[in-house]
Design a protein around this motif. Structure first.
Motif, mmCIF file in Angstrom:
data_model
loop_
_atom_site.group_PDB
_atom_site.id
_atom_site.type_symbol
_atom_site.label_atom_id
_atom_site.label_comp_id
_atom_site.label_asym_id
_atom_site.label_seq_id
_atom_site.Cartn_x
_atom_site.Cartn_y
_atom_site.Cartn_z
ATOM 1 N N TRP A 1 0.693 -0.531 -0.294
ATOM 2 C CA TRP A 1 0.032 0.063 -0.087
ATOM 3 C C TRP A 1 0.706 1.776 -0.194
ATOM 4 O O TRP A 1 0.082 2.076 0.616
ATOM 5 N N LEU A 2 2.251 1.002 -0.561
ATOM 6 C CA LEU A 2 2.696 2.095 -0.926
ATOM 7 C C LEU A 2 2.696 3.705 -0.939
ATOM 8 O O LEU A 2 2.693 5.288 -0.240
ATOM 9 N N GLU A 3 1.159 3.632 -1.819
ATOM 10 C CA GLU A 3 0.875 4.818 -2.339
ATOM 11 C C GLU A 3 0.330 5.621 -1.512
ATOM 12 O O GLU A 3 0.007 6.706 -1.422
ATOM 13 N N HIS A 4 -0.183 5.169 0.400
ATOM 14 C CA HIS A 4 -0.994 5.532 0.868
ATOM 15 C C HIS A 4 -0.025 6.247 1.853
ATOM 16 O O HIS A 4 0.409 6.708 2.402
ATOM 17 N N GLU A 5 1.196 5.817 1.891
ATOM 18 C CA GLU A 5 2.083 6.451 2.730
ATOM 19 C C GLU A 5 2.825 7.854 1.769
ATOM 20 O O GLU A 5 3.378 8.182 0.616
ATOM 21 N N GLN A 6 2.512 8.975 2.531
ATOM 22 C CA GLN A 6 2.710 9.903 1.704
ATOM 23 C C GLN A 6 4.625 10.550 1.647
ATOM 24 O O GLN A 6 5.440 10.455 2.949
ATOM 25 N N GLY A 7 4.988 10.767 0.942
ATOM 26 C CA GLY A 7 6.481 11.487 0.499
ATOM 27 C C GLY A 7 6.921 9.467 -0.286
ATOM 28 O O GLY A 7 8.043 10.523 -0.294
ATOM 29 N N ALA A 8 6.446 8.715 0.300
ATOM 30 C CA ALA A 8 7.682 7.291 0.257
ATOM 31 C C ALA A 8 7.533 7.151 -1.400
ATOM 32 O O ALA A 8 6.779 7.164 -2.312
ATOM 33 N N THR A 9 8.698 6.664 -1.871
ATOM 34 C CA THR A 9 8.753 6.089 -3.102
ATOM 35 C C THR A 9 9.789 4.924 -2.465
ATOM 36 O O THR A 9 9.913 4.076 -1.935
ATOM 37 N N PRO A 10 9.479 3.912 -3.941
ATOM 38 C CA PRO A 10 9.822 2.187 -4.059
ATOM 39 C C PRO A 10 11.612 2.445 -3.398
ATOM 40 O O PRO A 10 11.713 1.447 -2.609
ATOM 41 N N GLU A 11 11.912 2.923 -3.553
ATOM 42 C CA GLU A 11 13.216 2.804 -3.885
ATOM 43 C C GLU A 11 13.881 3.569 -2.218
ATOM 44 O O GLU A 11 14.901 2.573 -1.910
ATOM 45 N N ALA A 12 13.007 4.739 -1.597
ATOM 46 C CA ALA A 12 13.339 5.129 -0.852
ATOM 47 C C ALA A 12 13.057 3.422 -0.028
ATOM 48 O O ALA A 12 13.455 3.412 1.528
ATOM 49 N N ARG A 13 11.794 3.037 0.588
ATOM 50 C CA ARG A 13 11.505 1.902 0.952
ATOM 51 C C ARG A 13 12.500 1.183 1.527
ATOM 52 O O ARG A 13 12.335 -0.438 2.286
ATOM 53 N N ARG A 14 12.927 0.909 -0.030
ATOM 54 C CA ARG A 14 14.163 -0.606 0.199
ATOM 55 C C ARG A 14 15.050 -0.483 0.739
ATOM 56 O O ARG A 14 16.105 -1.206 1.254
ATOM 57 N N LEU A 15 15.678 0.950 0.833
ATOM 58 C CA LEU A 15 17.171 0.778 1.100
ATOM 59 C C LEU A 15 16.160 1.260 3.001
ATOM 60 O O LEU A 15 17.300 1.666 3.287
ATOM 61 N N GLY A 16 15.546 1.132 3.312
ATOM 62 C CA GLY A 16 14.898 1.878 4.608
ATOM 63 C C GLY A 16 15.362 3.389 5.003
ATOM 64 O O GLY A 16 15.639 3.953 5.878
ATOM 65 N N GLN A 17 14.959 4.159 3.408
ATOM 66 C CA GLN A 17 14.869 5.764 3.733
ATOM 67 C C GLN A 17 14.317 6.523 4.169
ATOM 68 O O GLN A 17 14.382 7.933 4.533
ATOM 69 N N ASP A 18 13.436 6.298 4.234
ATOM 70 C CA ASP A 18 11.846 6.754 5.144
ATOM 71 C C ASP A 18 11.777 6.858 6.240
ATOM 72 O O ASP A 18 11.732 5.925 6.430
ATOM 73 N N TRP A 19 10.972 7.775 6.739
ATOM 74 C CA TRP A 19 10.527 7.282 8.051
ATOM 75 C C TRP A 19 9.157 7.600 7.461
ATOM 76 O O TRP A 19 7.611 8.263 7.701
ATOM 77 N N PRO A 20 8.560 6.067 7.598
ATOM 78 C CA PRO A 20 6.720 5.836 7.708
ATOM 79 C C PRO A 20 5.886 6.255 8.176
ATOM 80 O O PRO A 20 6.520 6.163 9.771
ATOM 81 N N ALA A 21 4.730 6.688 7.452
ATOM 82 C CA ALA A 21 3.141 6.964 8.683
ATOM 83 C C ALA A 21 3.479 5.558 9.435
ATOM 84 O O ALA A 21 2.161 6.086 10.497
ATOM 85 N N ILE A 22 2.607 4.845 8.904
ATOM 86 C CA ILE A 22 2.483 3.237 8.918
ATOM 87 C C ILE A 22 3.000 2.032 8.906
ATOM 88 O O ILE A 22 2.843 1.655 10.260
ATOM 89 N N ALA A 23 3.740 1.820 8.388
ATOM 90 C CA ALA A 23 4.290 1.045 7.998
ATOM 91 C C ALA A 23 4.942 0.505 9.207
ATOM 92 O O ALA A 23 5.741 1.727 10.615
ATOM 93 N N HIS A 24 5.191 -0.431 9.910
ATOM 94 C CA HIS A 24 5.731 -0.658 11.379
ATOM 95 C C HIS A 24 7.240 -1.339 11.654
ATOM 96 O O HIS A 24 7.682 -2.012 12.680
ATOM 97 N N SER A 25 7.961 -1.292 10.495
ATOM 98 C CA SER A 25 9.141 -0.828 10.339
ATOM 99 C C SER A 25 9.724 -0.444 9.484
ATOM 100 O O SER A 25 9.542 0.756 8.153
ATOM 101 N N MET A 26 11.065 -0.098 10.253
ATOM 102 C CA MET A 26 12.130 1.960 9.003
ATOM 103 C C MET A 26 13.404 1.308 8.596
ATOM 104 O O MET A 26 13.386 2.152 7.667
ATOM 105 N N ILE A 27 13.378 0.091 8.904
ATOM 106 C CA ILE A 27 14.602 -0.452 8.361
ATOM 107 C C ILE A 27 14.811 -0.528 6.573
ATOM 108 O O ILE A 27 15.480 -1.543 6.417
#
Length: 244
Positions: A23-49
């Motif tokens: 559901w990455l499209e619901h994480e404001q400002g998140a991108t697949p690459e940032a989430r892959r590398l743990g470079q964003d601070w998620p609003a919803i996800a249970h991990s930021m790594i």
């Protein structure tokens, strides 16, 4: 369908859910690459790594199980609990009942720098960031959401300097350290590394991201003559396997 495929599908779906990749499209400002590398601070996800470091946990766990390396699994600094939730899911998927997952955190955020004993931490303001403060009750609830809260999950609430020296852990197969600061990293290494089995893994989440974390790791390894090679995970994390 072969049994091993069902396990693989479950663990893949578990990672996608913990990281909120579906559901990455619901994480404001998140991108697949940032989430892959743990470079964003998620609003919803249970991990930021991020995906790469989450895959690294699976790699290390698979390795110690395959090689019959004794010990439990622990993370120090768990945030919303996602990495530990994956560890418990891995054990559940493989029917492993003789290992525990230890969830160590203050559940009050990071400590205020102790610049007298740890001058490296001077100027760091992690303790002021409310986003990093996740309560024990919330993490317990997150485990429950995945039906992974049971007696193989043990919580260690408090500052690492207080909880880890007396934690009733006999042997460790994988220790994942995510304390950011020099003090938190050094406290974790000092208490846990002696319990890591030969053949076990030590994962450092923020080695390349927080200079004080790297300094603590290098100082500890130097003091105790640890020369096992550091292996890069992604732009932030490293790990090594204990060989002696």
């Amino acid at each position: 369908m072969p049994k091993h495929n069902a396990i693989e599908y479950y663990l893949e779906l578990l990672k996608k859910t913990i990281l909120y990749e579906i559901w990455l499209e619901h994480e404001q400002g998140a991108t697949p690459e940032a989430r892959r590398l743990g470079q964003d601070w998620p609003a919803i996800a249970h991990s930021m790594i991020g995906r790469v470091r989450m895959d690294n946990i699976q790699h290390c766990m698979e390795s110690v199980v395959k090689d019959n390396i004794e010990g439990d699994f622990i993370e120090t600094g768990v945030w919303r609990g996602g990495a530990c939730i994956f560890m418990r899911g891995f054990l559940k998927a493989h029917g492993i009942e003789d290992r525990r997952v230890w969830v160590a955190d203050s559940f009050e955020g990071l400590p205020e720098p102790d610049v007298v004993n740890y001058p490296n931490d001077k100027g760091y303001l992690f303790h002021t960031i409310d986003y990093l403060k996740v309560s024990l009750e919330q993490v317990v609830e997150n485990f429950s959401k995945y039906d992974l809260l049971d007696n193989q999950v043990r919580f260690l609430k408090g500052w690492f300097k207080d909880t880890l020296p007396t934690a009733p852990i006999e042997k460790i197969a994988v220790a994942r350290l995510d304390g950011d600061m020099y003090s938190s990293t050094m406290d974790s290494l000092s208490s846990l590394y002696p319990k890591v089995s030969v053949g076990g893994y030590i994962i450092i989440d923020d080695f390349a991201a927080v200079p004080t974390c790297a300094a603590a790791v290098c100082d500890y390894r130097r003091e105790f003559g640890i020369d096992d090679p550091l292996v890069k995970i992604d732009n932030a994390g490293v790990y090594w396997r204990r060989t002696k």
